[in-house]
Design an enzyme around this catalytic site. Sequence first.
Site, PDB file in Angstrom:
ATOM      1  N   ASP A  22       0.903  -1.333  -0.042  1.00  0.00           N
ATOM      2  CA  ASP A  22       0.058   0.114   0.067  1.00  0.00           C
ATOM      3  C   ASP A  22       0.583   1.346  -0.012  1.00  0.00           C
ATOM      4  O   ASP A  22       1.880   1.562   0.699  1.00  0.00           O
ATOM      5  CB  ASP A  22      -0.845   0.120   1.077  1.00  0.00           C
ATOM      6  CG  ASP A  22      -1.601  -1.003   1.419  1.00  0.00           C
ATOM      7  OD1 ASP A  22      -1.651  -2.149   0.741  1.00  0.00           O
ATOM      8  OD2 ASP A  22      -2.348  -1.215   2.526  1.00  0.00           O
ATOM      9  N   GLU A 200     -10.575  -2.560   4.593  1.00  0.00           N
ATOM     10  CA  GLU A 200      -9.230  -2.039   4.808  1.00  0.00           C
ATOM     11  C   GLU A 200      -9.180  -0.561   4.231  1.00  0.00           C
ATOM     12  O   GLU A 200      -9.948   0.037   3.283  1.00  0.00           O
ATOM     13  CB  GLU A 200      -8.040  -2.934   4.300  1.00  0.00           C
ATOM     14  CG  GLU A 200      -8.106  -4.412   4.874  1.00  0.00           C
ATOM     15  CD  GLU A 200      -7.025  -4.965   4.295  1.00  0.00           C
ATOM     16  OE1 GLU A 200      -6.628  -5.891   4.989  1.00  0.00           O
ATOM     17  OE2 GLU A 200      -6.733  -5.091   3.134  1.00  0.00           O
TER      18      GLU A 200
HETATM   19  C1  FRU Z   1      -4.148  -3.683   2.727  1.00  0.00           C
HETATM   20  C2  FRU Z   1      -3.129  -4.126   4.130  1.00  0.00           C
HETATM   21  C3  FRU Z   1      -3.603  -3.212   5.122  1.00  0.00           C
HETATM   22  C4  FRU Z   1      -2.352  -3.234   6.186  1.00  0.00           C
HETATM   23  C5  FRU Z   1      -1.282  -3.575   5.139  1.00  0.00           C
HETATM   24  C6  FRU Z   1      -0.334  -4.427   5.694  1.00  0.00           C
HETATM   25  O1  FRU Z   1      -3.087  -4.226   1.520  1.00  0.00           O
HETATM   26  O2  FRU Z   1      -3.480  -5.388   4.350  1.00  0.00           O
HETATM   27  O3  FRU Z   1      -4.987  -3.197   5.842  1.00  0.00           O
HETATM   28  O4  FRU Z   1      -2.214  -2.369   6.939  1.00  0.00           O
HETATM   29  O5  FRU Z   1      -1.715  -3.963   3.931  1.00  0.00           O
HETATM   30  O6  FRU Z   1       0.878  -4.550   4.961  1.00  0.00           O
END
Ligand code: FRU
Length: 488
Positions: A22, A200
Amino acid sequence: PAYSEPHRPQFHFTPPENWMNDPNGLVYHEGEYHLFYQYNPYGEQWGHMSWGHAVSDDMLHWEHLPVALEEENGIMIFSGSAVVDRQNTSGLGTADNPPMVAVYTGHYTDEDNPRQDQRIAYSLDNGRSWTKYTANPVIDEAMENFRDPKVIWHTETERWIMVVALPTRHKVRFYSSPNLLDWKLESEFGPAGATGGVWECPDLFELPVDGREGESRWVLQVDLNPGSVAGGSGGQYFVGSFDGKTFSRDEHARERTNWVDYGKDFYAVQSFSNMPDNRRVWLAWMNNWQYAGVIPVKPWRGAMTVPRELGLAMTEQGPRLYQQPVPELQQIYKERHQMEDIQLTAGEDVRHDQLRGTAFRMKMTVRMEDAKQFGVRVRKGESEETVIGYDVAQEQLFVDRKKSGEVKVHESFADTVQAAPLETDNQYITLDILVDHSSVEVFANEGRRLITNRIFPRAASDRIELFSRGGTVHIDTLTFWPLKSVWN
Ligand code: FRU
């Protein structure tokens, strides 16, 4: 030269090496755009999550900086956002030198139980060095799944607002704070819309409708994994109002899910905070959790989409998002080829000497006339092609990557064609297509519909071909720009 490996994107952000997911902490400050990202400093798979860091003055040419926030004492740095605390409400800086504050999820294991809480760190030197707040966490609800805080300044109530996900409950929560340190729970939103996977990476912002400042709506964006429109991970959004405490969805917006992108590779999108000129720009991780760990690239893994400028346009269903590539993209145009009045007859494949390339932008205004289908094949080689098309009877835009190159990446990589509803306007559609060494982004009807897909073709597959089926198509204008690499 650097950034010349097979499939290495030429105008999209990728880290020099190792795993990335992300985008995090997107913020503008003192002439610089900051991009932080979920990063594993030690390998090509997910792990040891930290915040990688890069800066840019145009969101295209990035300078890599050292890791900003590192995993420490078994606490990983999960996704989050960043703000400039201009009035020094936190007291972590001074009035003359306001702090940049990162808000992230701490992820750790406590007696075999996973735990997630919200934490902050600050920088007094334009993000070059960071200090984790000594009294972290700032929010601890003793929860296993509680993550991805996006913080905004709410002007009317003069407070900070955090929107944060309760993934397994398909909810987001809103907290408020006067100082980024003390947070109060205000409300929850959800379950709503699509709930086929965990929720998320929420985002929250206000946008004028049709550019009219007096008429604005709030957009709440929430990611979903899996269960998105193209399978696996993707994003949805809700349109409504937000008063600093509660988000209320507009009544007429209740029927169907609004997807932010209909492709397979658009996840964890985040918008920049503190951006000048009231612009709202976001970018996403160009990947899907279904196969993110096995895509055929080395020595890095993960890419971002092109930054996209957002707006809201009134439709019969109410205000809806549109996205367009940022105008900054013009800075990397190599040259420009324009063609007019191209008539396509069914069954005839049209090529043109000037239409060729592996990194380009191509825009078309197309009248469907009596054709059943119109399309363009890109990254075409002897045995491969990616097809971008429009089907009149189904009123659908589609991207077919079934024969796009390396497709045996994963069973869910090329099992379906990605499609999005798209209506013609007096027989017309417009297509704005961005192609890079391993991606295709399609912006249809002025950014009303989007399809973003990764592809892994051979470097030699640089042909472009136009076609129509079942009747004739008239292309009023076609503009083609080969794009420069942002890395060399
Ligand atoms: C989304 C996610 C988030 C988390 C991160 C961990 O892709 O699963 O929810 O904070 O990646 O790398």
